[in-house]
Every structure is written in C-alpha cells, then in structure tokens.
Write an enzyme that holds these catalytic residues in place. Structure first.
Site, PDB file in Angstrom:
ATOM      1  N   GLY B  39     -38.279 -61.552 -48.213  1.00  0.00           N
ATOM      2  CA  GLY B  39     -38.348 -60.282 -48.931  1.00  0.00           C
ATOM      3  C   GLY B  39     -38.876 -60.405 -50.346  1.00  0.00           C
ATOM      4  O   GLY B  39     -39.217 -59.399 -50.967  1.00  0.00           O
ATOM      5  N   CYS B 248     -44.727 -37.752 -24.884  1.00  0.00           N
ATOM      6  CA  CYS B 248     -46.179 -37.914 -24.985  1.00  0.00           C
ATOM      7  C   CYS B 248     -46.845 -37.042 -23.926  1.00  0.00           C
ATOM      8  O   CYS B 248     -46.490 -37.096 -22.747  1.00  0.00           O
ATOM      9  CB  CYS B 248     -46.562 -39.380 -24.794  1.00  0.00           C
ATOM     10  SG  CYS B 248     -48.347 -39.632 -24.646  1.00  0.00           S
ATOM     11  N   CYS B 251     -48.796 -39.671 -21.353  1.00  0.00           N
ATOM     12  CA  CYS B 251     -48.083 -40.637 -20.526  1.00  0.00           C
ATOM     13  C   CYS B 251     -46.632 -40.257 -20.305  1.00  0.00           C
ATOM     14  O   CYS B 251     -45.921 -40.926 -19.551  1.00  0.00           O
ATOM     15  CB  CYS B 251     -48.177 -42.044 -21.113  1.00  0.00           C
ATOM     16  SG  CYS B 251     -47.052 -42.329 -22.497  1.00  0.00           S
ATOM     17  N   CYS B 273     -48.893 -40.610 -27.821  1.00  0.00           N
ATOM     18  CA  CYS B 273     -48.373 -41.857 -28.388  1.00  0.00           C
ATOM     19  C   CYS B 273     -49.295 -42.326 -29.506  1.00  0.00           C
ATOM     20  O   CYS B 273     -50.516 -42.357 -29.328  1.00  0.00           O
ATOM     21  CB  CYS B 273     -48.345 -42.961 -27.336  1.00  0.00           C
ATOM     22  SG  CYS B 273     -47.094 -42.742 -26.075  1.00  0.00           S
ATOM     23  N   CYS B 279     -49.462 -46.444 -24.595  1.00  0.00           N
ATOM     24  CA  CYS B 279     -49.766 -45.244 -23.811  1.00  0.00           C
ATOM     25  C   CYS B 279     -50.629 -45.611 -22.596  1.00  0.00           C
ATOM     26  O   CYS B 279     -50.355 -45.185 -21.471  1.00  0.00           O
ATOM     27  CB  CYS B 279     -50.479 -44.232 -24.701  1.00  0.00           C
ATOM     28  SG  CYS B 279     -50.533 -42.560 -24.033  1.00  0.00           S
TER      29      CYS B 279
END
Lengths: 200, 304
Positions: B39, B248, B251, B273, B279
């Site tokens: 980090g 979606c 899909c 998506c 997708c």
C-alpha cells in the site's frame, strides 16, 4: 588477454531474458514469503557466491546501487565478478548500502539495524540483504504469517545466527521501516519481506 | 552464440519490452519494495513512453519490466478488450516483446487494466497491473505532497473519514462510487485507482499479485496476494457496493458490473456487462439476456 590474467566467469548468458526470468522468481518469492523458487538461469559465479545469490545480484544491482559485502563474500574473485557484471559501487559502511551480500550469515547478518532501515516518510529507502544460507526447505522450521501468506506457511532455513528470530521480531516492529531479506541456498531462493511474522 | 535460447520475434529497433535494462532494474527494485510495504507508494523514475500520460504509462512501464516471452498478456480498458487503449497496448507488447496476447481472462498471466477488475476470480499464477492516474488518496484533501507524505508516515487518516462523514451528512450515504479508498494490511490508506467500488471487495485477499503504476505521478505500489484490503466505512454506515438493479441484457448475468448503453435517440437503452470477456464467455455457454440478438451484440461479436 595476457596469459596470466585469470579468466572472468561469465554472467547471464542472455542478460535481458535471464534477468527478467530471475526477477519474476524474486517478485514471486517476495509476494509469497517463504516459498522457494529455483533460479531459472544457468550461472557459475566464482566462490563463495552461489548461483541464486549471484542471480539476485545481477538482476537488481547496477551503478545506482551501492552495496556492501561481508568478509566471507568479499573475495577478490567475487568482487571482480560483481564489479564487472553489475558495475555497482562497493561501500565499506553497511549504513550506506542499498544492498548487502552476506555469505556467512552466522557471523555477519546481525545486528540488522546497522543497515539503512528507511524513514517513516520513505520506508522504501531501506537495505535489501541477499543472504546465502546452508539450506532452505519448505517444511519444519519457522511458521510464517503475514501479507502474501494464505493462513500460514512453513520454511526451514539452516545457517542463520542465534538470535535471528528476536532480531527479526524487532525489525518487523519497525514497520513500515525495516530491511527485507532474500535468502539464497545454492540455486534456489526465498524472501522474507519486513511484514512477515516468524514463529518457532 | 548457439547456446542462447530462442528469442521471440520482436521489433529489432527496440530492446525486449521497449525499456532499456537499467530502467527495468530501477522499476524492478521499486516493485520489490512496493511488495514488501503493501500500500505504500514507492517513488520511481518514470520514463517518457510512446503514448501520452493518462493512457497508462505507469501500467505499461510495470508490464514492460515484468513481462517475459512465456507470458500471455491481456489488456482491458473499463472491462473491455476491444477499446482503443487496450488494443494499442496489446499491439505494443506484441511488437516490442513478441508475447502472446489474449482477450480471455482465464489464460492470461499478466492482465493490465484501466479501471476494472475482471469478474472471473484471478488465480495465483496471474499478476494484475493497474493503470493509476492519481496514486495519492489524500490529494483532493491535502494538495501538499510533503504534508500528505507526513500523514502516511503517521497513519493519520482522520481527514479521509471526515470526507466520508461529510458525504453521509449531505447525501445520507457515502456517495463515493469509484476510486473508493481502502486500507491495506491495516496500515496504509491506498487509492485503488478509479475502479468502481463494486470491484473493491475483489481486492481483499485476492490470490493474484496486484501492482499499481502511476506514470505521470511517478509512483508504484502493490498489494501482495492474500492481503487484507478493507474499504473505509463506519459501524453505522458499512461499506456497500452499488450496481444497476438489472441483469445484463445480452448474457443475463445478474451479478456482473453493468454499463448503460444508449441505443437510439428515443430513450432506448440497454445494460450490458462491462467485462466483455465475461459476457462473451457466458453467451458462449448458452446464457441469454432479455435483449439477446440485439444489433449491439452482433457488433460485439464482430458480425457487422
């Protein structure tokens, strides 16, 4: 070449792809503390440098990285080989080193705090120690916990000095400051970043 | 020398991976320190790259420093493999490193991303490289670099909590929906790059190594595998992900992150998506959404 000049051992056969492959081993080892990685390059450095220690040095050292060697590592052959292939300045004071190569950890690894530990605002300005140990095994020995370790992992390291565990605890307590270790045995290496807790 | 391994065919005008070896070593050293201090933003000597800042110069420099002939590279931009940025970067590495490229998340070893994490969980053999425009999470709150650095040194992150609290006071909820700040390993406040907050939980204990590169700002940071990544929140206002309350349209995925696409000038719209590989994989497996067969799908599949 004059007849009495000792032959200089070659470095990486392919400096570009060998150092890339060795770096990936190092990156994976640092990201997954305690995991043991073979060095993916053939290297025959002069004694006392082992293949893994030499590979880590050639991968990371260059003219920007002052480095320090312990007495065991500082043979004329090793020094000449590192100077020629890496071109890094050698320093006498551990406190000025970005990297240290330690061939006899029982004698020269401790105390850790004589190397740069970084600053609170710049903890990255700390030394990385490349340490040659007698053996690394993925069982027994230390139990590792911390970032990069799923639950816990084990690694046994032979050849570390008495008092290493306590010194490592003290190093870890400095976080985010602290030094990081690359442990090399023959042609394999493992890493201990400053975040890793050791038990046992 | 006949002992050298076969090298991939690359543009002979460039070193393997475009960058010179000394630059790669400098970036590699920064990467190791970044992994050792999860980090923390490691400063590095960012180079000029053959594309403008903001197009992924930081991510490209990381990818160039880690990539090898055995790698398979996937590049996504907002989840999509077929956008200009993603296509250009894939072609760049095919040319200067000769590596195989792919659009499939499952077979990639390095995934360079702009602003999304793939829907498919990543595995231990993969590395996710983020393109980061602004690595400093405190920048909007504390413009002075020296002060922000001091705040990181002291782990003094009260200001960020005040900002989130102000969101709650004004809107009744934390209104930050992307680049949502996280704490890494309980120590460093980190900008996850402008990924939607929807993706934040995927960073937590991810099996893959996550590397972040900010080229203009000259910073590299990292999250090692299996590392705690917590989105900042309050006990009474816990972190919540937001997604469109739809499936979606192509899909039918009920759980993926969706893009809203305007389809005509009469108010028509569809949700698809954002992760194009996810997708396509679902459609290939026979999943159908409410608008399956729409003209947009044919474009996505290269039929028109």
């Amino acid at each position: 070449m004059r007849a009495n000049t000792p032959a200089l051992a070659p470095g990486f056969a392919d400096p570009v792809l060998d150092s890339q492959a060795c770096f990936r081993a190092l990156l994976d080892a640092m990201a997954r503390p305690g995991t043991i990685h073979p060095i993916p390059a053939a290297l025959h450095p002069p004694a006392p440098l082992g293949a893994a220690m030499a590979a880590a040095a050639l991968t990371l050292l260059d003219l920007d990285t002052p480095f320090w060697l312990d007495d065991a590592a500082a043979t004329p052959d090793a020094l000449g080989w590192l100077r020629f292939h890496a071109g890094s300045p050698v320093v006498r004071e551990p406190a000025r080193a970005a990297f240290a190569l330690i061939a006899d950890p029982a004698r020269a690894l401790l105390p850790l705090d004589r190397f740069p530990l970084g600053e609170d605002a710049y903890p990255d300005r700390s030394a990385t120690l490349i340490v040659q140990v007698a053996a690394l095994e993925a069982r027994g020995g230390f139990t590792l916990r911390g970032p990069g370790v799923e639950g816990s992992a084990r690694v046994s390291v032979s050849g570390l000095p008495d008092g290493f565990a306590a010194a490592w605890d003290a190093n870890r307590a400095l976080f985010p400051r602290g030094i990081d270790l690359v442990l090399c045995a023959g042609s394999a290496l493992a890493c201990l970043p400053r975040t890793t807790a050791l038990e046992g | 020398m006949d002992t050298l391994p076969a090298r991939p065919a690359t543009d002979p005008g460039y070193n393997f991976g475009y960058l010179d070896e000394q630059t790669k070593r400098m970036i590699r050293r920064a990467l190791l320190k970044a992994v050792a201090i999860p980090g923390y933003q490691v400063p590095f000597g960012s180079r000029e790259m053959p594309l403008p800042y903001g197009w992924g110069t930081g991510g490209i420099q990381i990818t160039a420093s880690i990539i090898g002939p055995a790698d398979t590279l996937k590049v996504i931009d907002q989840g999509a493999d077929d956008t200009t940025n993603a296509v250009s970067i894939r072609r760049f590495f095919a040319r200067v490193a000769g590596v195989a490229t792919t659009e499939r998340t499952a077979v990639a070893t390095i995934i360079q991303t702009r602003h999304r994490i793939p829907e498919r969980p990543l595995s231990a053999g993969q590395i996710l490289v983020y393109q980061v425009p602004q690595p400093e999470p405190l920048r909007q709150l504390e413009p002075r670099e020296a002060e922000a650095r001091k705040m990181h040194a002291l782990a003094d992150y009260g200001l960020m909590h005040v900002k989130l609290y102000e969101d709650i006071a004004r809107f009744g909820r934390i209104a930050t929906s992307y680049n949502y700040p996280v704490m890494v390993n309980g120590r460093y406040l980190m900008a996850p790059s402008p990924i939607p907050a929807f993706d934040n939980p995927k960073m937590h204990r991810m099996a893959a190594l996550q590397l972040f590169g900010a080229g203009r700002e000259k910073r590299i940071y990292a999250v090692p595998p299996h590392t705690e990544v917590q989105s900042l929140d309050f006990d009474d206002h816990p972190f919540k992900v937001w997604r469109a309350d739809r499936c979606c349209d192509l899909c039918g995925a009920p759980d993926s992150y969706l893009d809203e696409v305007v389809t005509d000038d009469k108010g028509g719209r569809m949700f698809v998506c954002s992760d194009t590989d996810h997708c396509a994989e679902r459609r290939g497996a026979g999943h159908r959404g409410p608008l399956a067969g729409h003209a947009l799908q044919e474009i996505a599949e290269g039929k028109s």
